[in-house]
Design a protein around this motif. Structure first.
Motif, PDB file in Angstrom:
ATOM      1  N   THR A  92       0.866  -1.183   0.000  1.00  0.00           N
ATOM      2  CA  THR A  92       0.000   0.000   0.000  1.00  0.00           C
ATOM      3  C   THR A  92       0.898   1.227   0.000  1.00  0.00           C
ATOM      4  OG1 THR A  92      -0.127   0.272   2.401  1.00  0.00           O
ATOM      5  CG2 THR A  92      -1.716  -1.245   1.399  1.00  0.00           C
ATOM      6  N   ASP A  93       0.319   2.345  -0.271  1.00  0.00           N
ATOM      7  CA  ASP A  93       1.078   3.593  -0.254  1.00  0.00           C
ATOM      8  C   ASP A  93       0.489   4.516   0.805  1.00  0.00           C
ATOM      9  OD1 ASP A  93       3.043   5.345  -1.061  1.00  0.00           O
ATOM     10  OD2 ASP A  93       1.774   6.289  -2.580  1.00  0.00           O
ATOM     11  N   ASP A  94       0.246   3.935   1.982  1.00  0.00           N
ATOM     12  CA  ASP A  94      -0.401   4.694   3.040  1.00  0.00           C
ATOM     13  C   ASP A  94       0.027   4.128   4.391  1.00  0.00           C
ATOM     14  OD1 ASP A  94      -2.097   6.496   4.328  1.00  0.00           O
ATOM     15  OD2 ASP A  94      -3.763   6.091   2.973  1.00  0.00           O
ATOM     16  N   ASP A  95      -0.482   4.743   5.469  1.00  0.00           N
ATOM     17  CA  ASP A  95      -0.230   4.248   6.810  1.00  0.00           C
ATOM     18  C   ASP A  95      -0.981   2.941   7.031  1.00  0.00           C
ATOM     19  OD1 ASP A  95       1.086   6.642   7.163  1.00  0.00           O
ATOM     20  OD2 ASP A  95      -0.418   7.500   8.506  1.00  0.00           O
ATOM     21  N   ALA A  96      -0.695   2.313   8.170  1.00  0.00           N
ATOM     22  CA  ALA A  96      -1.418   1.128   8.601  1.00  0.00           C
ATOM     23  C   ALA A  96      -1.570   1.215  10.118  1.00  0.00           C
ATOM     24  CB  ALA A  96      -0.680  -0.143   8.199  1.00  0.00           C
ATOM     25  N   VAL A  97      -2.447   0.397  10.669  1.00  0.00           N
ATOM     26  CA  VAL A  97      -2.666   0.375  12.107  1.00  0.00           C
ATOM     27  C   VAL A  97      -2.596  -1.072  12.581  1.00  0.00           C
ATOM     28  CG1 VAL A  97      -4.273   0.897  13.986  1.00  0.00           C
ATOM     29  CG2 VAL A  97      -4.125   2.426  12.004  1.00  0.00           C
ATOM     30  N   LEU A  98      -1.767  -1.330  13.579  1.00  0.00           N
ATOM     31  CA  LEU A  98      -1.615  -2.652  14.182  1.00  0.00           C
ATOM     32  C   LEU A  98      -2.345  -2.654  15.513  1.00  0.00           C
ATOM     33  CD1 LEU A  98      -0.247  -5.461  14.708  1.00  0.00           C
ATOM     34  CD2 LEU A  98       1.707  -4.167  15.604  1.00  0.00           C
ATOM     35  N   THR A  99      -3.185  -3.670  15.721  1.00  0.00           N
ATOM     36  CA  THR A  99      -3.849  -3.874  17.004  1.00  0.00           C
ATOM     37  C   THR A  99      -3.675  -5.337  17.382  1.00  0.00           C
ATOM     38  OG1 THR A  99      -5.512  -2.216  16.469  1.00  0.00           O
ATOM     39  CG2 THR A  99      -6.029  -3.715  18.272  1.00  0.00           C
ATOM     40  N   ALA A 100      -3.182  -5.581  18.585  1.00  0.00           N
ATOM     41  CA  ALA A 100      -3.042  -6.944  19.101  1.00  0.00           C
ATOM     42  C   ALA A 100      -3.756  -7.000  20.447  1.00  0.00           C
ATOM     43  CB  ALA A 100      -1.577  -7.314  19.265  1.00  0.00           C
ATOM     44  N   THR A 101      -4.641  -7.968  20.600  1.00  0.00           N
ATOM     45  CA  THR A 101      -5.381  -8.144  21.840  1.00  0.00           C
ATOM     46  C   THR A 101      -5.088  -9.542  22.357  1.00  0.00           C
ATOM     47  OG1 THR A 101      -7.119  -6.693  20.996  1.00  0.00           O
ATOM     48  CG2 THR A 101      -7.658  -8.054  22.916  1.00  0.00           C
ATOM     49  N   VAL A 102      -4.639  -9.620  23.609  1.00  0.00           N
ATOM     50  CA  VAL A 102      -4.231 -10.891  24.191  1.00  0.00           C
ATOM     51  C   VAL A 102      -4.984 -11.144  25.486  1.00  0.00           C
ATOM     52  CG1 VAL A 102      -2.273  -9.912  25.469  1.00  0.00           C
ATOM     53  CG2 VAL A 102      -2.221 -12.299  24.819  1.00  0.00           C
ATOM     54  N   SER A 103      -5.323 -12.410  25.686  1.00  0.00           N
ATOM     55  CA  SER A 103      -5.924 -12.848  26.944  1.00  0.00           C
ATOM     56  C   SER A 103      -5.258 -14.159  27.332  1.00  0.00           C
ATOM     57  CB  SER A 103      -7.437 -13.046  26.778  1.00  0.00           C
ATOM     58  OG  SER A 103      -7.694 -14.205  26.013  1.00  0.00           O
ATOM     59  N   SER A 104      -5.671 -14.721  28.448  1.00  0.00           N
ATOM     60  CA  SER A 104      -5.079 -15.987  28.884  1.00  0.00           C
ATOM     61  C   SER A 104      -5.377 -17.119  27.904  1.00  0.00           C
ATOM     62  CB  SER A 104      -5.581 -16.347  30.281  1.00  0.00           C
ATOM     63  OG  SER A 104      -6.992 -16.448  30.264  1.00  0.00           O
ATOM     64  N   SER A 105      -6.433 -16.994  27.114  1.00  0.00           N
ATOM     65  CA  SER A 105      -6.788 -18.074  26.196  1.00  0.00           C
ATOM     66  C   SER A 105      -6.369 -17.847  24.750  1.00  0.00           C
ATOM     67  CB  SER A 105      -8.303 -18.319  26.232  1.00  0.00           C
ATOM     68  OG  SER A 105      -8.982 -17.165  25.789  1.00  0.00           O
ATOM     69  N   GLY A 106      -6.094 -16.608  24.345  1.00  0.00           N
ATOM     70  CA  GLY A 106      -5.766 -16.409  22.945  1.00  0.00           C
ATOM     71  C   GLY A 106      -5.294 -15.014  22.599  1.00  0.00           C
ATOM     72  N   LEU A 107      -4.882 -14.893  21.351  1.00  0.00           N
ATOM     73  CA  LEU A 107      -4.353 -13.651  20.800  1.00  0.00           C
ATOM     74  C   LEU A 107      -5.049 -13.368  19.487  1.00  0.00           C
ATOM     75  CD1 LEU A 107      -2.098 -11.391  20.509  1.00  0.00           C
ATOM     76  CD2 LEU A 107      -0.807 -13.141  19.256  1.00  0.00           C
ATOM     77  N   ARG A 108      -5.413 -12.120  19.281  1.00  0.00           N
ATOM     78  CA  ARG A 108      -5.950 -11.662  17.996  1.00  0.00           C
ATOM     79  C   ARG A 108      -5.109 -10.473  17.555  1.00  0.00           C
ATOM     80  NH1 ARG A 108     -10.836 -11.829  14.926  1.00  0.00           N
ATOM     81  NH2 ARG A 108     -11.140  -9.921  13.749  1.00  0.00           N
ATOM     82  N   VAL A 109      -4.585 -10.560  16.338  1.00  0.00           N
ATOM     83  CA  VAL A 109      -3.796  -9.481  15.754  1.00  0.00           C
ATOM     84  C   VAL A 109      -4.517  -9.001  14.506  1.00  0.00           C
ATOM     85  CG1 VAL A 109      -1.604  -8.873  14.648  1.00  0.00           C
ATOM     86  CG2 VAL A 109      -1.614 -10.360  16.663  1.00  0.00           C
ATOM     87  N   GLU A 110      -4.648  -7.689  14.382  1.00  0.00           N
ATOM     88  CA  GLU A 110      -5.266  -7.073  13.212  1.00  0.00           C
ATOM     89  C   GLU A 110      -4.321  -6.019  12.651  1.00  0.00           C
ATOM     90  OE1 GLU A 110      -8.960  -5.311  14.455  1.00  0.00           O
ATOM     91  OE2 GLU A 110      -9.948  -7.263  14.614  1.00  0.00           O
ATOM     92  N   VAL A 111      -4.205  -5.985  11.332  1.00  0.00           N
ATOM     93  CA  VAL A 111      -3.461  -4.918  10.662  1.00  0.00           C
ATOM     94  C   VAL A 111      -4.416  -4.291   9.667  1.00  0.00           C
ATOM     95  CG1 VAL A 111      -1.488  -4.287   9.249  1.00  0.00           C
ATOM     96  CG2 VAL A 111      -1.238  -6.052  11.009  1.00  0.00           C
ATOM     97  N   ARG A 112      -4.705  -3.024   9.902  1.00  0.00           N
ATOM     98  CA  ARG A 112      -5.619  -2.285   9.028  1.00  0.00           C
ATOM     99  C   ARG A 112      -4.806  -1.414   8.090  1.00  0.00           C
ATOM    100  NH1 ARG A 112      -9.689   2.680  10.020  1.00  0.00           N
ATOM    101  NH2 ARG A 112     -10.705   2.480   7.998  1.00  0.00           N
TER     102      ARG A 112
END
Length: 165
Positions: A92-112
């Protein structure tokens, strides 16, 4: 806690609640599961074409995941996160946003990112060198992953459970 990383936007690690349930690849859950305790979140804005953000994102994720999951899970999470971040910055030719959410049972990572074109995993060809393997790795190592449209762009995400694969 908020701090500025060299060459990228602010990093924020905050306490939050995360959710986790079994899903099919490509299905994008955002609610309808019970809250988990002991969760944390990483939010980082990645500068346009700033590949220095890749190792910085890995370091921030490593800090967030300290003590989380079975051996090897945080290393897998770092690898997959760096692939998604690299894809967003290179394709892409733009910014991006990284969000990572973690708990004792799992991890979710998103890159927008802010380009609507959807990525597709494809087998790399010999002339691509080390390029073209990112989504193939995500597809093979993540418990679930997917892409969803958001605004004028998209979010590419993956999830890992805290246990061994």
């Amino acid at each position: 806690m908020e701090r500025q990383a060299r060459g990228s936007g602010p990093t924020t690690i905050v306490g939050v609640s995360a959710t986790r349930r079994t899903r099919k690849t490509g299905e994008d859950p955002t609610a309808d599961a019970p809250e988990q305790g002991g969760a944390g979140q990483l939010n980082r804005r990645l500068g346009r074409a700033d590949l220095r953000a890749v190792p910085e994102a890995r370091r921030a994720l490593r800090e967030l995941l300290r003590g989380w999951g079975k051996p090897g899970r945080s290393e897998t999470a770092e690898l997959l996160t760096s692939e998604l971040v690299t894809n967003a910055l290179v394709h892409t030719d733009d910014d991006a946003v990284l969000t990572a959410t973690v708990s004792s049972s799992g991890l979710r990572v998103e890159v927008r990112d802010f380009v609507a074109r959807r990525p597709r995993p494809s087998a790399p060809t010999a002339d691509e060198g080390t390029h073209g393997r990112g989504l193939v790795l995500v597809e093979s190592l993540a418990d679930t992953w997917g892409v969803r449209a958001q605004g004028g762009g998209k979010v590419v995400w993956f999830e890992l459970g805290a246990g061994a694969a």
